[in-house]
Design a protein around this motif. Structure first.
Motif: not given
Length: 233
Positions: A168-172
């Motif tokens: 659940l990590v998006f665009e850093s």
């Protein structure tokens, strides 16, 4: 060295347009479920602590400085849930103490049930509730034999590590401890909770802060472009 004229121009642009405030994204309920389900599957002491921590912080809209200071003596059990005393808080200028009520639910992510499970497994009957653990998952103590609470950094690490494990990590961008607090406000708004009730739960004194969280959620829920795209023909 920077050209004085260029520096003055850049400063003028900054003052005119400002700089977007960097903030961690609000944690939606769906992602909270994914993270707490993941922790439940780990079935170890640390996971039970972390699961209770996430659910308590989310539904109590606790600041990280508040959640790490919760002690067993601050808990008051009621038929409807649990009431948690915050002796000192950022918005409690007179230091009279504030109380946060978290309701019991039959839902699988009931924060009260998770908290009771952690207290039982951690054998906690006094002192800090969310304790720092050793690599062997034993509670850390100081030289006087007092249990040590989680630090701010440890809480951030728990959230980031769990989010990463659940991809659940998006665009850093990753969730932080503030994501749980803002997530409560955003989720409650989406479920038609009143601004007054949201402010009460999070002990917010500035209505503009809460309105900002609500606006963030409405960009998705009440989106003008979506209304057009849903039209047939």
């Amino acid at each position: 060295t920077t050209n004085p004229t260029v520096e003055k121009t850049l400063k003028g642009i900054f003052n005119t347009h400002g700089k977007p405030k960097a903030k961690a994204p609000a944690l939606p309920l769906a992602h909270l479920k994914i993270m707490t389900d993941y922790l439940k599957l780990q079935n170890n002491t640390k996971a039970f602590r972390d699961r209770a921590l996430l659910l308590t912080q989310f539904f109590g809209a606790f600041r990280v400085s508040e959640v790490i200071r919760i002690e067993y003596e601050h808990l008051s059990w009621l038929a409807e849930g649990v009431e948690i005393l915050i002796p000192k808080s950022k918005t409690d200028q007179t230091q009279q103490g504030q109380r946060v009520f978290i309701p019991h639910s039959d839902n699988l992510i009931c924060p009260v049930t998770a908290l009771k499970q952690w207290l039982s497994i951690g054998k906690i009957t006094q002192g800090y509730v969310f304790r720092s653990l050793t690599k062997n998952q034993q509670p850390k103590m100081d030289k006087q034999g007092n249990f040590l609470p989680l630090s701010r950094g440890q809480v951030h690490s728990v959230i980031k590590a769990t989010a990463k494990a659940c991809e659940l990590v998006f665009e850093s961008k990753s969730y932080s401890s503030h994501s749980l607090r803002s997530g409560l406000a955003t989720t409650a708004s989406r479920n038609n909770a009143s601004i007054k009730s949201i402010m009460r739960q999070g002990r917010w004194r500035n209505i503009s802060t809460v309105l900002g969280y609500i606006e963030d959620g409405q960009r998705i829920d009440d989106n003008a472009a979506q209304h057009i795209l849903e039209q047939k023909g």
